[in-house]
Design an enzyme around this catalytic site. Structure first.
Site, PDB file in Angstrom:
ATOM      1  N   SER A  60      21.084  32.265  66.584  1.00  0.00           N
ATOM      2  CA  SER A  60      22.313  31.657  66.080  1.00  0.00           C
ATOM      3  C   SER A  60      23.454  32.665  66.057  1.00  0.00           C
ATOM      4  O   SER A  60      23.255  33.869  65.943  1.00  0.00           O
ATOM      5  CB  SER A  60      22.096  31.115  64.671  1.00  0.00           C
TER       6      SER A  60
HETATM    7  N1  SAH Z   1      17.883  30.578  63.413  1.00  0.00           N
HETATM    8  C1  SAH Z   1      17.341  30.884  64.702  1.00  0.00           C
HETATM    9  C2  SAH Z   1      17.879  29.876  65.682  1.00  0.00           C
HETATM   10  C3  SAH Z   1      16.920  29.457  66.668  1.00  0.00           C
HETATM   11  S1  SAH Z   1      17.448  28.123  67.710  1.00  0.00           S
HETATM   12  C4  SAH Z   1      17.739  32.296  65.086  1.00  0.00           C
HETATM   13  O1  SAH Z   1      18.670  32.824  64.486  1.00  0.00           O
HETATM   14  O2  SAH Z   1      17.136  32.870  65.987  1.00  0.00           O
HETATM   15  C5  SAH Z   1      16.597  26.757  66.976  1.00  0.00           C
HETATM   16  C6  SAH Z   1      15.112  26.884  66.848  1.00  0.00           C
HETATM   17  O3  SAH Z   1      14.613  25.648  66.359  1.00  0.00           O
HETATM   18  C7  SAH Z   1      14.370  27.154  68.161  1.00  0.00           C
HETATM   19  O4  SAH Z   1      13.567  28.270  68.011  1.00  0.00           O
HETATM   20  C8  SAH Z   1      13.540  25.891  68.364  1.00  0.00           C
HETATM   21  O5  SAH Z   1      12.304  26.113  68.998  1.00  0.00           O
HETATM   22  C9  SAH Z   1      13.361  25.409  66.949  1.00  0.00           C
HETATM   23  N2  SAH Z   1      13.008  24.001  66.827  1.00  0.00           N
HETATM   24  C10 SAH Z   1      13.464  22.949  67.550  1.00  0.00           C
HETATM   25  N3  SAH Z   1      12.902  21.810  67.148  1.00  0.00           N
HETATM   26  C11 SAH Z   1      12.028  22.135  66.148  1.00  0.00           C
HETATM   27  C12 SAH Z   1      11.145  21.399  65.312  1.00  0.00           C
HETATM   28  N4  SAH Z   1      11.001  20.084  65.428  1.00  0.00           N
HETATM   29  N5  SAH Z   1      10.425  22.065  64.404  1.00  0.00           N
HETATM   30  C13 SAH Z   1      10.545  23.414  64.246  1.00  0.00           C
HETATM   31  N6  SAH Z   1      11.375  24.159  64.992  1.00  0.00           N
HETATM   32  C14 SAH Z   1      12.119  23.538  65.930  1.00  0.00           C
END
Ligand code: SAH
Length: 211
Positions: A60
């Site tokens: 993010s």
């Molecule tokens: N806060 C994280 C952002 C990651 S992007 C950071 O700073 O790195 C969003 C994340 O949500 C991804 O890793 C994706 O795999 C996850 N995601 C998507 N759908 C999901 C679900 N149903 N359950 C859990 N995680 C999920």
């Protein structure tokens, strides 16, 4: 590239963009974001931008991490926070320094494993990880005083509403690819209040765990 000056520039920028929670800004300043991105992007770790972390996912943007953290903490300190979408573990690492305990759910096992390693390396202990589907939350450990979702849901998952403690706060981007809004939902004595905040752009909240 990871110098104090580069980090300070980022904090100044977030401040100029209206983020004012000093505690949140201090944590962003001291959290080594370069350890959460692929080496190839290390030199851009303190830019205010999302960056690829593999598996079609992104770390993010610092502004969003700060903004969502501020919204969660707006009404005072929190003890139990559920995070959906561990990803790189960067937002997780920030949260662990702002609240007492963090519970973090990720659907992609490889990302979850890597995030876990990073937080251990940083000696962060007040977090537990779960490989699973965030649409279901983490019922066994509910209720939570705060829930933060870092992927955009087509609609607010009912399970997350169910798992909010009285007074609990849910910060979640809702919508489709090109029209998403950040919502703040609070569990009131009767029902829920809902504030529509910024237009945002997140990767989608998908269905089911993925090995
Ligand atoms: N806060 C994280 C952002 C990651 S992007 C950071 O700073 O790195 C969003 C994340 O949500 C991804 O890793 C994706 O795999 C996850 N995601 C998507 N759908 C999901 C679900 N149903 N359950 C859990 N995680 C999920």
């Amino acid at each position: 590239m990871t110098s104090e000056r580069t980090r300070e520039r980022l904090i100044q920028r977030l401040h100029d963009e209206g983020l004012s929670n000093v505690q949140v800004l201090d944590v962003i300043r001291s959290t080594p974001r370069h350890l959460f991105v692929d080496e190839a992007f290390g030199h851009r770790a303190y830019e205010d931008t999302s960056l690829p972390i593999g598996h079609n996912q992104t770390i993010s943007q610092p502004y969003m991490v700060a903004r969502m953290s501020e919204l969660l903490l707006e009404a005072g300190p929190l003890d139990k926070v559920l995070e959906i979408g561990t990803g790189s573990g960067y937002q997780t690492a920030v949260l662990t320094q702002l609240v007492e305990r963090v519970f973090s759910v990720e659907r992609i096992q490889a990302l979850q494993e890597r995030a876990k390693e990073r937080l251990l390396e940083l000696n962060i202990r007040n977090v537990v990880f779960r490989w699973g589907d965030g649409w279901e939350g983490w019922a066994a450990l509910a209720p939570y005083n705060g829930i933060i979702v870092t992927a955009a849901a087509a609609e607010v998952p009912q399970a997350l509403l169910d798992q909010l403690a009285p007074g609990g706060r849910l910060v979640i981007p809702v919508g489709t690819d090109d029209a998403q809004q950040l919502l703040l939902i609070v569990r009131e004595e009767r029902g829920f209040s809902r504030r529509v905040l910024d237009a945002v752009r997140f990767v989608p909240l998908l269905n089911g765990p993925l090995a």
